[in-house]
Design a protein around this motif. Structure first.
Motif, PDB file in Angstrom:
ATOM      1  N   ALA A 320       0.837  -1.208   0.000  1.00 58.49           N
ATOM      2  CA  ALA A 320       0.000   0.000   0.000  1.00 58.49           C
ATOM      3  C   ALA A 320       0.868   1.253   0.000  1.00 58.49           C
ATOM      4  CB  ALA A 320      -0.946  -0.015   1.199  1.00 58.49           C
ATOM      5  N   VAL A 321       1.897   1.261   0.865  1.00 60.76           N
ATOM      6  CA  VAL A 321       2.786   2.425   0.914  1.00 60.76           C
ATOM      7  C   VAL A 321       3.511   2.577  -0.418  1.00 60.76           C
ATOM      8  CG1 VAL A 321       4.853   3.369   1.983  1.00 60.76           C
ATOM      9  CG2 VAL A 321       3.088   2.350   3.410  1.00 60.76           C
ATOM     10  N   GLY A 322       4.027   1.445  -0.921  1.00 60.70           N
ATOM     11  CA  GLY A 322       4.767   1.485  -2.183  1.00 60.70           C
ATOM     12  C   GLY A 322       3.909   1.972  -3.336  1.00 60.70           C
ATOM     13  N   SER A 323       2.680   1.476  -3.423  1.00 62.62           N
ATOM     14  CA  SER A 323       1.811   1.881  -4.516  1.00 62.62           C
ATOM     15  C   SER A 323       1.531   3.375  -4.463  1.00 62.62           C
ATOM     16  CB  SER A 323       0.481   1.133  -4.449  1.00 62.62           C
ATOM     17  OG  SER A 323       0.697  -0.232  -4.565  1.00 62.62           O
ATOM     18  N   VAL A 324       1.217   3.870  -3.258  1.00 65.82           N
ATOM     19  CA  VAL A 324       0.933   5.301  -3.137  1.00 65.82           C
ATOM     20  C   VAL A 324       2.188   6.091  -3.481  1.00 65.82           C
ATOM     21  CG1 VAL A 324       0.281   7.133  -1.559  1.00 65.82           C
ATOM     22  CG2 VAL A 324      -0.865   4.946  -1.433  1.00 65.82           C
ATOM     23  N   ALA A 325       3.344   5.641  -2.984  1.00 68.02           N
ATOM     24  CA  ALA A 325       4.586   6.394  -3.192  1.00 68.02           C
ATOM     25  C   ALA A 325       4.932   6.460  -4.675  1.00 68.02           C
ATOM     26  CB  ALA A 325       5.722   5.764  -2.401  1.00 68.02           C
ATOM     27  N   VAL A 326       4.911   5.331  -5.385  1.00 66.39           N
ATOM     28  CA  VAL A 326       5.342   5.376  -6.786  1.00 66.39           C
ATOM     29  C   VAL A 326       4.328   6.112  -7.658  1.00 66.39           C
ATOM     30  CG1 VAL A 326       6.818   3.341  -6.686  1.00 66.39           C
ATOM     31  CG2 VAL A 326       4.418   3.077  -7.311  1.00 66.39           C
ATOM     32  N   THR A 327       3.024   5.931  -7.400  1.00 65.10           N
ATOM     33  CA  THR A 327       2.058   6.647  -8.231  1.00 65.10           C
ATOM     34  C   THR A 327       2.135   8.139  -7.965  1.00 65.10           C
ATOM     35  OG1 THR A 327       0.369   6.218  -6.566  1.00 65.10           O
ATOM     36  CG2 THR A 327       0.397   4.774  -8.444  1.00 65.10           C
ATOM     37  N   PHE A 328       2.257   8.504  -6.690  1.00 69.24           N
ATOM     38  CA  PHE A 328       2.317   9.919  -6.355  1.00 69.24           C
ATOM     39  C   PHE A 328       3.607  10.526  -6.901  1.00 69.24           C
ATOM     40  CE2 PHE A 328       3.191  13.379  -3.211  1.00 69.24           C
ATOM     41  CZ  PHE A 328       2.182  14.213  -3.633  1.00 69.24           C
ATOM     42  N   GLY A 329       4.712   9.804  -6.752  1.00 69.90           N
ATOM     43  CA  GLY A 329       6.001  10.304  -7.234  1.00 69.90           C
ATOM     44  C   GLY A 329       5.959  10.608  -8.723  1.00 69.90           C
ATOM     45  N   LEU A 330       5.535   9.630  -9.507  1.00 65.84           N
ATOM     46  CA  LEU A 330       5.510   9.813 -10.962  1.00 65.84           C
ATOM     47  C   LEU A 330       4.470  10.854 -11.358  1.00 65.84           C
ATOM     48  CD1 LEU A 330       6.613   9.022 -13.664  1.00 65.84           C
ATOM     49  CD2 LEU A 330       5.030   7.119 -13.748  1.00 65.84           C
ATOM     50  N   LEU A 390       6.472 -13.581 -12.593  1.00 58.32           N
ATOM     51  CA  LEU A 390       5.460 -13.917 -11.593  1.00 58.32           C
ATOM     52  C   LEU A 390       5.821 -15.187 -10.826  1.00 58.32           C
ATOM     53  CD1 LEU A 390       2.267 -12.979 -13.598  1.00 58.32           C
ATOM     54  CD2 LEU A 390       3.688 -11.565 -12.130  1.00 58.32           C
ATOM     55  N   GLY A 391       6.976 -15.795 -11.123  1.00 59.16           N
ATOM     56  CA  GLY A 391       7.368 -17.018 -10.444  1.00 59.16           C
ATOM     57  C   GLY A 391       8.279 -16.774  -9.251  1.00 59.16           C
ATOM     58  N   GLY A 392       8.993 -15.646  -9.261  1.00 55.50           N
ATOM     59  CA  GLY A 392       9.896 -15.355  -8.155  1.00 55.50           C
ATOM     60  C   GLY A 392       9.237 -14.451  -7.133  1.00 55.50           C
ATOM     61  N   VAL A 393       9.612 -14.598  -5.873  1.00 55.12           N
ATOM     62  CA  VAL A 393       8.946 -13.840  -4.808  1.00 55.12           C
ATOM     63  C   VAL A 393       9.084 -12.333  -5.028  1.00 55.12           C
ATOM     64  CG1 VAL A 393       9.041 -13.283  -2.360  1.00 55.12           C
ATOM     65  CG2 VAL A 393       9.115 -15.663  -3.096  1.00 55.12           C
ATOM     66  N   TRP A 394      10.350 -11.866  -5.171  1.00 56.32           N
ATOM     67  CA  TRP A 394      10.543 -10.414  -5.231  1.00 56.32           C
ATOM     68  C   TRP A 394      10.214  -9.854  -6.600  1.00 56.32           C
ATOM     69  CZ3 TRP A 394      10.329  -7.516  -1.228  1.00 56.32           C
ATOM     70  CH2 TRP A 394      10.610  -8.090   0.020  1.00 56.32           C
ATOM     71  N   SER A 395      10.441 -10.625  -7.671  1.00 55.10           N
ATOM     72  CA  SER A 395      10.086 -10.103  -8.988  1.00 55.10           C
ATOM     73  C   SER A 395       8.570  -9.986  -9.108  1.00 55.10           C
ATOM     74  CB  SER A 395      10.663 -10.989 -10.091  1.00 55.10           C
ATOM     75  OG  SER A 395      10.178 -12.304  -9.962  1.00 55.10           O
ATOM     76  N   ALA A 396       7.837 -10.926  -8.514  1.00 59.38           N
ATOM     77  CA  ALA A 396       6.378 -10.849  -8.561  1.00 59.38           C
ATOM     78  C   ALA A 396       5.901  -9.621  -7.791  1.00 59.38           C
ATOM     79  CB  ALA A 396       5.753 -12.115  -7.991  1.00 59.38           C
ATOM     80  N   VAL A 401       3.673  -3.998  -7.997  1.00 61.58           N
ATOM     81  CA  VAL A 401       3.766  -2.565  -7.709  1.00 61.58           C
ATOM     82  C   VAL A 401       3.901  -1.770  -9.012  1.00 61.58           C
ATOM     83  CG1 VAL A 401       5.141  -0.779  -6.600  1.00 61.58           C
ATOM     84  CG2 VAL A 401       4.670  -2.899  -5.397  1.00 61.58           C
ATOM     85  N   LEU A 402       4.673  -2.311  -9.981  1.00 58.14           N
ATOM     86  CA  LEU A 402       4.818  -1.639 -11.281  1.00 58.14           C
ATOM     87  C   LEU A 402       3.466  -1.478 -11.962  1.00 58.14           C
ATOM     88  CD1 LEU A 402       7.959  -2.966 -13.167  1.00 58.14           C
ATOM     89  CD2 LEU A 402       7.214  -0.603 -12.893  1.00 58.14           C
ATOM     90  N   VAL A 403       2.664  -2.528 -11.908  1.00 58.96           N
ATOM     91  CA  VAL A 403       1.345  -2.469 -12.526  1.00 58.96           C
ATOM     92  C   VAL A 403       0.498  -1.404 -11.849  1.00 58.96           C
ATOM     93  CG1 VAL A 403      -0.769  -3.738 -12.998  1.00 58.96           C
ATOM     94  CG2 VAL A 403       1.418  -4.886 -13.207  1.00 58.96           C
ATOM     95  N   GLN A 404       0.574  -1.345 -10.523  1.00 56.52           N
ATOM     96  CA  GLN A 404      -0.175  -0.326  -9.794  1.00 56.52           C
ATOM     97  C   GLN A 404       0.280   1.072 -10.187  1.00 56.52           C
ATOM     98  OE1 GLN A 404      -2.700  -2.159  -9.070  1.00 56.52           O
ATOM     99  NE2 GLN A 404      -3.056  -0.392  -7.799  1.00 56.52           N
TER     100      GLN A 404
END
Lengths: 543, 277
Positions: A320-330, A390-396, A401-404
């Protein structure tokens, strides 16, 4: 001028709430004349309300739902009182929306919260009586001399998902009956078409399944039983049915279920809502009972639950924090880039930048899932990568977050553009005159003012993303899953995790799922309350 | 002046990021082979075959009509109900005002769809009593969505109303206007931008709502776009990809049109100073 930006300006804040009432507008209002249009609108709308109430009352009377009728009458009377009196002006504006809020939001929430204290779920759905009927019908076996029927499997809805109905033809009389979980009902002769073998081929009000459609639901059909006086009708294959006898019978005296074939007994345990044998074996069919705080304590103390729960919670907050941060930042970056009249093609940029927001997000989430496909996904092809996104933990997690970011930044861009335009030019100019560098003036004048205007939006965006079901369910479905735990995946939010508990393949656990949603609610409410307190302090600083 | 190239670079980069998935969808929709594996970023073919299949093999047209009806009704009604409440919260002082505002926020935080079991049970009863507003009807779903009409929207509109000078409505009141006249004649016209923005937000949210609609609408003909199109690729993901993308583009058309129509409102709608002068 700066006060125009803050939501409640200083004169509006009045922390004492209702006690301090302005006198002047009230007296002026009370003496305002009744206008003709106002009167006409009132008559029409109240007439409409009365009409709807009468329309709604008939089925209630027919169903003898007196409590429902009383609520309807009370609500209608209250509405009439409210709009005919000159008092309670605020209520006149609040009641229409509040009625919907109570009926379709507050009531379901309260009801859901109350199921958190029960064992409601698969095997514990109905009352004890229903459980006994189900146990008896499930134990039906074919005995010598059982009636054999010709069977046609039908449904009252969609062939693939609708509720099942058995259309059975009595071999002796050729009379056709329809049977469902409530029992057998004779069908009039004119409504059905029977072929030479005695099997029903068409019946009014029912869709007879084709062999292929019935085959696809064969597991359901095998488990289906129509209770009758002496036992139940069950299928043998897809075109024959038999009426068998129940081997398990309930005895009221010992409050237990006895198997006539083996002699084994299961005694009712009211605390667990199930029939339990002496050696602890439980019958699968139980009933709904209150379990107190057991569901809640299970989240905290059961280590197979609390571990995944905490991990999911941490990732949920990060998401949630990450999504808000990246969308707001860009979004903010874009808004700043376009925030000058000297820039050519601003309106074209603007139209193109908000396009992702205009695309249907449910569909684009599914498309993004394919963009991250390892073999023919566009992301790998464009950048010449070979990542199993979508198979790796951190890449997924990164992918989600990128999609968001893609979906959400246009909104932030719009909002930030609006807020930037609202900041008076004089302020930045004044800071320039005072000798501030552009960066300094941005940090100390523009950004604080922006944050005052945008913080409430950021908080609600956080609350939205905290429970952003579609974002995860339509892209990764919560995966990838660790080998030892198929219920809590790496990208699972609490909401998708709870959804799997409530509706997943492992069997529905509504009571437990409801307990987790109470936890979710408490966490979001706490986080938001804390951030709102901070906002208010900020407002006092800059207002 | 020297920052202009940098500004253009930022904007162009963001545009590229915003557009490449859309270009891919366009390319897939025009791709005559209609599969995911054969689709490139830049359209390789030009064929309307996928659109033809979408309209002839699926009930896309009725899904589309249902969605427009449901989202249109729900957003119009939600904006009106929200505006009424925002007016009361912004302009009147009454007991329970602060509590009411806070309660709205709190209620919104409960994951709404987790009440879906309850909503399902509730509407099973409603369907039995009043089939006209029960399952598989657009009306029942609209009523259900209006349960959330108060909430974030009310806060958004209240924030906007708060920025309008109170002298406006106070002087009208002294001139003898009733509270209803103040609301309909003075407030509503002034807040048109935020009404437009809120309406758009609700419209978009309703078009994209998947879960409740999925439970509510089971008849093929009564489905919304989100439910119908999800079913389209849940089985044959690769093969139906082109058809799915064609549907995605068509679904976006009304929203893009509304966006263009509301262009002048959208930016100013979120701007506080709309009533200067």
């Amino acid at each position: 001028m700066a006060t125009q930006l803050t939501s409640p300006g200083p004169p509006v804040v009045a922390p004492d709430g209702g006690r301090h009432r302005p006198q002047r507008p009230r007296t002026a209002r009370d003496s305002a004349p009744v206008t003709l249009t106002g009167l006409a609108a009132k008559v029409v709308l109240l007439g409409l309300a009365a009409g709807i109430a009468i329309w709604a009352a008939f089925p209630l009377v027919e169903a003898r739902a007196w409590a429902g009728l009383a609520i309807l009458a009370g609500t209608t009377a209250a509405i009439f009182y409210l709009y005919l009196t000159r008092r309670h002006v605020p209520a006149k504006y609040l009641v229409p929306g509040t009625l919907f809020l109570i009926a379709f939001q507050v009531f379901p929430i309260l009801y859901t919260a109350s199921t958190a204290f029960t064992n409601f779920g698969d095997g514990h759905r109905g009352s004890k009586d229903e459980a006994i009927v189900a146990i008896q019908t499930a134990s039906v076996t074919q005995v010598p001399g059982s009636t054999e029927y010709a069977l046609a499997v039908a449904t009252t809805g969609e062939p693939a998902t609708g509720p099942l109905v058995f259309l059975v033809t009595d071999p002796a009389t050729r009379a056709v009956s329809a049977g469902d979980a409530t029992g057998l009902r004779a069908l009039p002769e004119g409504d059905v078409t029977v072929n030479s073998a005695g099997k029903v081929t068409a019946a009014r009000g029912y869709t007879v399944l084709t062999a292929a459609q019935a085959g696809a639901r064969s597991a359901e059909i095998t488990a289906f039983a129509v209770p009758t006086a002496g036992g139940a009708i069950r299928s043998s294959g897809l075109s024959r049915a038999y009426e068998g006898k129940a081997t398990r019978e309930y005895a009221a005296g010992c409050d237990c279920v006895r198997d006539t074939a083996t002699g084994r007994t299961w005694t009712a345990d009211e605390g667990a809502g199930a029939f339990v044998a002496a050696d602890g074996e439980r019958l699968a069919q139980g009933w709904k009972v209150g379990v107190g705080l057991k569901n809640f304590s299970r989240v905290l103390t059961d280590s197979t639950i609390s571990g995944p729960f905490l991990r999911t919670l941490l990732w949920n907050v990060a998401f949630a924090v990450g999504s808000v941060a990246v969308t707001f930042g860009l979004g903010l970056l874009c808004a700043f880039a376009l925030h000058t009249p000297r820039m050519r093609g601003r309106s074209l940029y603007r139209v193109l930048l908000i396009l992702p927001y205009a695309m249907p997000s449910f569909a684009m989430l599914l498309v993004w899932r394919d963009l991250f496909n390892t073999d023919f996904g566009l992301v790998n092809r464009l950048f010449g990568l070979d990542v199993d996104w979508l198979g790796g933990v951190w890449s997924a997690r990164l992918a989600v977050v990128l999609v968001q970011m893609w979906l959400g930044f246009p909104y932030m861009f719009l909002v930030a553009t609006g807020a930037l335009q609202a900041i008076p030019k004089e302020l930045t100019e004044a800071s320039k005159v005072d000798g501030a560098a552009p960066w300094q003036s941005f940090r100390q004048v523009t950004l604080p003012l922006l944050m005052v205007a945008l913080t409430p939006l950021l908080i609600s965006s956080f609350a939205f993303n905290f429970n952003n079901f579609n974002a995860v369910y339509l892209t990764t479905e919560g995966g990838p899953f660790p080998a030892d735990n198929p219920t809590a995946g790496a990208t699972d939010l609490l909401i998708t995790y709870t959804f799997r508990l409530a509706f997943g393949a492992a069997g529905a656990q509504y009571g437990f799922a409801a307990a987790i949603s109470v936890f979710i609610f408490a966490i979001v409410a706490l986080l938001s309350a804390v951030s709102f307190r901070r906002t208010r302090r900020q407002e006092e600083l800059y207002a | 002046m020297r920052t202009l190239p940098l500004r253009h670079a930022v904007a162009a980069g963001a545009v590229a990021f915003a557009l490449f998935p859309i270009l891919f969808v366009l390319s897939a929709a025009l791709n005559p082979r209609g599969t995911l594996s054969s689709t490139e970023l830049v359209p390789t073919g030009l064929s309307l075959e996928n659109f033809g299949r979408l309209l002839s093999e699926t009930r896309f047209a009725s899904w589309f009509a249902n969605t427009m009806l449901i989202a249109g009704l729900a957003s119009a009604a939600a904006v009106f109900l929200g505006a009424l409440a925002a007016y009361a919260f912004s302009r009147m002082r009454f007991r329970g005002r602060r509590t009411g505002l806070l309660a709205l926020l709190l209620i919104q935080m409960f994951p709404q769809f987790l009440a879906i079991v309850t909503i399902f049970l509730m509407f099973s009863t409603v369907t039995g009593l009043w089939p006209a507003v029960g399952f598989n009807t657009p009306w029942g779903l609209v009523l259900l969505y209006l349960g959330g009409a108060l909430g974030v929207n009310t806060w958004l509109m209240k924030g906007f109303l708060d920025t309008l000078p109170r002298e406006l409505d106070e002087s009208a009141t002294i001139d003898g206007a009733t509270h209803a006249q103040v609301f309909f004649r003075i407030m509503l016209p002034l807040v048109a931008p935020i009404l437009a923005v809120t309406g758009l937000l609700v419209f978009i949210a309703t078009v994209n709502e998947f879960l409740i609609a999925n439970v509510f609408l089971t008849d093929t003909g009564s489905k919304t776009l989100a439910v119908g199109m999800y079913g389209l690729i849940s089985g044959e993901r690769n093969n139906n990809f082109g058809v799915f993308c064609a549907g995605t583009l068509l679904t976006a058309v009304p929203t893009v049109l509304v966006f263009q129509f509301l262009q002048r409102y959208i930016v100013s709608g979120l701007t506080a100073g709309a009533v200067k002068g």
